[in-house]
Design a protein around this motif. Structure first.
Motif, PDB file in Angstrom:
ATOM      1  N   ALA A 203       6.454  -1.132  -8.557  1.00  0.00           N
ATOM      2  CA  ALA A 203       5.734   0.193  -8.047  1.00  0.00           C
ATOM      3  C   ALA A 203       6.080   0.972  -7.028  1.00  0.00           C
ATOM      4  O   ALA A 203       6.700   0.450  -6.021  1.00  0.00           O
ATOM      5  CB  ALA A 203       3.991  -0.029  -7.900  1.00  0.00           C
ATOM      6  N   ALA A 204       5.881   2.241  -7.142  1.00  0.00           N
ATOM      7  CA  ALA A 204       6.370   3.462  -6.175  1.00  0.00           C
ATOM      8  C   ALA A 204       5.634   3.491  -4.868  1.00  0.00           C
ATOM      9  O   ALA A 204       4.459   3.571  -5.156  1.00  0.00           O
ATOM     10  CB  ALA A 204       6.695   4.691  -6.579  1.00  0.00           C
ATOM     11  N   TYR A 205       6.016   3.191  -3.718  1.00  0.00           N
ATOM     12  CA  TYR A 205       4.992   3.608  -2.403  1.00  0.00           C
ATOM     13  C   TYR A 205       6.161   4.515  -1.748  1.00  0.00           C
ATOM     14  O   TYR A 205       7.306   4.778  -1.521  1.00  0.00           O
ATOM     15  CB  TYR A 205       5.471   2.212  -1.682  1.00  0.00           C
ATOM     16  N   ARG A 206       5.421   5.851  -1.611  1.00  0.00           N
ATOM     17  CA  ARG A 206       5.798   6.992  -1.097  1.00  0.00           C
ATOM     18  C   ARG A 206       5.388   7.275   0.203  1.00  0.00           C
ATOM     19  O   ARG A 206       4.208   7.224   0.801  1.00  0.00           O
ATOM     20  CB  ARG A 206       5.680   8.050  -2.122  1.00  0.00           C
TER      21      ARG A 206
ATOM     22  N   THR B 237      10.813   7.303  -1.364  1.00  0.00           N
ATOM     23  CA  THR B 237      10.127   6.606  -2.145  1.00  0.00           C
ATOM     24  C   THR B 237      10.829   5.149  -2.431  1.00  0.00           C
ATOM     25  O   THR B 237      12.198   4.861  -2.681  1.00  0.00           O
ATOM     26  CB  THR B 237      10.437   7.015  -3.629  1.00  0.00           C
ATOM     27  N   ALA B 238      10.066   4.146  -1.889  1.00  0.00           N
ATOM     28  CA  ALA B 238      10.458   2.757  -2.065  1.00  0.00           C
ATOM     29  C   ALA B 238       9.648   2.096  -3.210  1.00  0.00           C
ATOM     30  O   ALA B 238       8.768   2.351  -3.673  1.00  0.00           O
ATOM     31  CB  ALA B 238      10.120   2.054  -0.911  1.00  0.00           C
ATOM     32  N   GLU B 239      10.525   1.158  -3.973  1.00  0.00           N
ATOM     33  CA  GLU B 239       9.947   0.354  -4.994  1.00  0.00           C
ATOM     34  C   GLU B 239       9.810  -1.264  -4.982  1.00  0.00           C
ATOM     35  O   GLU B 239      10.822  -1.797  -5.511  1.00  0.00           O
ATOM     36  CB  GLU B 239      10.741   0.790  -6.390  1.00  0.00           C
ATOM     37  N   PRO B 240       8.918  -1.740  -4.038  1.00  0.00           N
ATOM     38  CA  PRO B 240       8.856  -3.107  -3.951  1.00  0.00           C
ATOM     39  C   PRO B 240       8.559  -3.614  -5.406  1.00  0.00           C
ATOM     40  O   PRO B 240       7.819  -3.074  -6.292  1.00  0.00           O
ATOM     41  CB  PRO B 240       7.555  -3.193  -3.106  1.00  0.00           C
ATOM     42  N   ALA B 241       8.949  -4.957  -5.712  1.00  0.00           N
ATOM     43  CA  ALA B 241       8.844  -5.597  -7.015  1.00  0.00           C
ATOM     44  C   ALA B 241       7.911  -6.708  -6.848  1.00  0.00           C
ATOM     45  O   ALA B 241       8.076  -7.371  -6.010  1.00  0.00           O
ATOM     46  CB  ALA B 241      10.415  -6.041  -7.318  1.00  0.00           C
ATOM     47  N   SER B 242       6.906  -6.857  -7.922  1.00  0.00           N
ATOM     48  CA  SER B 242       6.198  -8.192  -7.971  1.00  0.00           C
ATOM     49  C   SER B 242       5.644  -8.535  -6.770  1.00  0.00           C
ATOM     50  O   SER B 242       5.857  -9.616  -6.150  1.00  0.00           O
ATOM     51  CB  SER B 242       6.941  -9.215  -8.367  1.00  0.00           C
ATOM     52  N   LEU B 243       4.727  -7.760  -6.200  1.00  0.00           N
ATOM     53  CA  LEU B 243       4.216  -8.330  -4.910  1.00  0.00           C
ATOM     54  C   LEU B 243       2.769  -9.036  -5.381  1.00  0.00           C
ATOM     55  O   LEU B 243       2.144  -8.814  -6.191  1.00  0.00           O
ATOM     56  CB  LEU B 243       3.502  -7.000  -3.984  1.00  0.00           C
ATOM     57  N   ALA B 244       2.515 -10.183  -4.516  1.00  0.00           N
ATOM     58  CA  ALA B 244       1.532 -11.090  -4.536  1.00  0.00           C
ATOM     59  C   ALA B 244       0.028 -10.391  -4.293  1.00  0.00           C
ATOM     60  O   ALA B 244       0.198  -9.511  -3.033  1.00  0.00           O
ATOM     61  CB  ALA B 244       1.652 -12.377  -4.262  1.00  0.00           C
ATOM     62  N   PRO B 245      -1.248 -10.706  -4.885  1.00  0.00           N
ATOM     63  CA  PRO B 245      -2.203 -10.147  -4.282  1.00  0.00           C
ATOM     64  C   PRO B 245      -2.473 -10.647  -2.912  1.00  0.00           C
ATOM     65  O   PRO B 245      -2.000 -11.727  -2.386  1.00  0.00           O
ATOM     66  CB  PRO B 245      -3.382 -10.775  -5.310  1.00  0.00           C
ATOM     67  N   GLY B 246      -2.930  -9.708  -2.032  1.00  0.00           N
ATOM     68  CA  GLY B 246      -3.182 -10.184  -0.689  1.00  0.00           C
ATOM     69  C   GLY B 246      -3.068  -8.870   0.387  1.00  0.00           C
ATOM     70  O   GLY B 246      -2.590  -7.620  -0.216  1.00  0.00           O
ATOM     71  N   SER B 247      -2.981  -9.091   1.444  1.00  0.00           N
ATOM     72  CA  SER B 247      -2.640  -8.254   2.455  1.00  0.00           C
ATOM     73  C   SER B 247      -1.269  -8.043   2.794  1.00  0.00           C
ATOM     74  O   SER B 247      -0.619  -9.015   3.399  1.00  0.00           O
ATOM     75  CB  SER B 247      -3.467  -8.185   3.869  1.00  0.00           C
ATOM     76  N   TRP B 248      -0.904  -7.054   2.935  1.00  0.00           N
ATOM     77  CA  TRP B 248       0.534  -6.792   3.259  1.00  0.00           C
ATOM     78  C   TRP B 248       0.985  -5.531   4.419  1.00  0.00           C
ATOM     79  O   TRP B 248      -0.144  -4.914   4.648  1.00  0.00           O
ATOM     80  CB  TRP B 248       1.713  -6.158   2.266  1.00  0.00           C
ATOM     81  N   ARG B 249       2.090  -5.590   5.082  1.00  0.00           N
ATOM     82  CA  ARG B 249       2.257  -4.580   6.073  1.00  0.00           C
ATOM     83  C   ARG B 249       3.568  -4.214   5.590  1.00  0.00           C
ATOM     84  O   ARG B 249       4.585  -4.975   5.190  1.00  0.00           O
ATOM     85  CB  ARG B 249       2.552  -5.070   7.299  1.00  0.00           C
ATOM     86  N   VAL B 250       4.046  -2.664   5.655  1.00  0.00           N
ATOM     87  CA  VAL B 250       5.051  -2.068   5.320  1.00  0.00           C
ATOM     88  C   VAL B 250       5.729  -1.459   6.332  1.00  0.00           C
ATOM     89  O   VAL B 250       4.992  -0.680   7.164  1.00  0.00           O
ATOM     90  CB  VAL B 250       5.061  -0.994   4.129  1.00  0.00           C
TER      91      VAL B 250
ATOM     92  N   VAL C 167      -2.789  -5.138  -1.935  1.00  0.00           N
ATOM     93  CA  VAL C 167      -2.382  -5.463  -3.235  1.00  0.00           C
ATOM     94  C   VAL C 167      -3.670  -6.364  -3.791  1.00  0.00           C
ATOM     95  O   VAL C 167      -3.940  -7.174  -3.562  1.00  0.00           O
ATOM     96  CB  VAL C 167      -1.164  -6.431  -3.194  1.00  0.00           C
ATOM     97  N   PRO C 168      -4.452  -5.573  -4.788  1.00  0.00           N
ATOM     98  CA  PRO C 168      -5.590  -5.863  -5.345  1.00  0.00           C
ATOM     99  C   PRO C 168      -5.413  -7.133  -6.197  1.00  0.00           C
ATOM    100  O   PRO C 168      -4.251  -7.404  -6.901  1.00  0.00           O
ATOM    101  CB  PRO C 168      -6.511  -4.863  -6.016  1.00  0.00           C
TER     102      PRO C 168
END
Length: 329
Positions: free
Chosen positions: A116-119, A167-180, A204-205
């Motif tokens: 998914a795209a993170y802008r 635009t960054a496109e992280p792949a396959s993030l697991a549900p939970g709290s993340w920090r970018v 990530v819901p």
């Protein structure tokens, strides 16, 4: 601390002023009386202001599930980034603002299990999007996505549009709290030539598994059939040499390929608050596909405790990522 000291000085000055009898002494002239009255009022106001400043802090201690909600684009909401004070840029990169620069994004959530795209945009001290960035290890922007329990890690190099939107496109993030994290160096303006790291919380819901405990400190780890061995003692606040050796099947690996202008990239995150530290490689000539087995780094971790180090290296055109826990005393 500075505020408390200033208040103490104000109270002391006011006490001396009152006890000196100047307030009750008949002045020689009307002008002198007005000056005394004005000074007395100013000192009283200073004492009152000091007493009214509460002991609240916008940066309480963070728990293990850091970054559960994104901070505001204005940078004034610090609810998801308490516990600052480690590592990069003087605060471990745990803020979306520093030195007038702001990390702005409308994306507070990304879907689980898919790309998914993170802008995001970096806003400069002049209030405008920054579009000029200097090269840092062959890239103008390094983007990291890290899960709160350090079981998830991605290092990407996003693409910038003409208006300054990345635009960054992280792949396959697991549900939970993340920090970018966005790591960059402005190429113009007030921050020209200064390394900056800014970050925001990301959710990530989905059904979230119980946070995994951090693996115990160790001197080696395995990834894709390779064994990585780390040598060196870390002391918080002190620069120390760190040597990383790569082997496969018990034999030294000598065919490491260049990656980001060197033979390996090493990033560290502090357990609990995810404070960021980039361990820079020692100067070494890159001579084609003949790197290894030993790689040298300058390691300076500002805070004691356990750090999760992520080492990335390339062989046969494939990028490998391995992680090891080290303790800084």
């Amino acid at each position: 601390m500075f505020t408390s000291s200033r208040c103490a000085v104000s109270r002391f000055t006011f006490s001396r002023f009152a006890s000196s009898g100047l307030a009750s002494r008949r002045p020689a002239s009307r002008r002198r009386a007005l000056a005394v009255a004005g000074a007395t009022a100013a000192l009283a106001l200073a004492v009152s202001a000091c007493g009214s400043s509460g002991g609240s802090s916008s940066m309480p201690g963070m728990d293990h599930a850091t970054g559960s909600s994104a901070s505001s684009s204005s940078g004034t909401s610090m609810g998801d980034m308490p516990g600052m004070g480690h590592g990069a840029s003087g605060n471990g990169g745990l803020s979306d603002t520093r030195d007038g620069y702001r990390l702005v994004s409308k994306d507070r959530r990304l879907p689980a299990g898919t790309r998914a795209a993170y802008r995001f945009t970096v806003i400069g001290p002049d209030g405008k999007p920054v579009t000029g960035f200097a090269l840092d290890q062959t890239e103008r922007m390094h983007f990291y996505a890290v899960r709160s329990d350090l079981t998830g890690f991605q290092h990407l190099h996003p693409v910038m549009a003409a208006d300054g939107t990345w635009t960054a496109e992280p792949a396959s993030l697991a549900p939970g709290s993340w920090r970018v994290f966005a790591s960059f160096t402005p190429d113009a303006g007030a921050g020209k030539g200064k390394d900056l790291v800014l970050s925001r919380g990301l959710t990530v819901p989905g059904r979230t598994a119980k946070p995994a405990p951090l693996p115990a400190p160790a001197t080696s780890a395995r990834a894709d059939g390779y064994t990585v061995t780390v040598k060196g003692e870390l002391t918080a606040g002190t620069a120390r040499p760190l040597t990383v050796s790569v082997s496969r099947g018990g034999k030294p690996v000598t065919d490491l390929q260049p990656y980001l202008g060197t033979y390996a990239h090493l990033t560290a995150f502090h357990e609990g608050d995810l404070a960021f530290a980039h361990l820079h490689p020692a100067a070494a000539e890159v001579t084609g596909d003949r790197g290894g087995p030993d790689l040298s780094f300058h390691a300076e971790l500002p805070t004691s405790g356990d750090w999760r180090l992520f080492l990335q290296f390339r062989t046969g055109g494939k990028l490998h990522t391995t992680a090891v826990t080290l303790r800084a005393g």
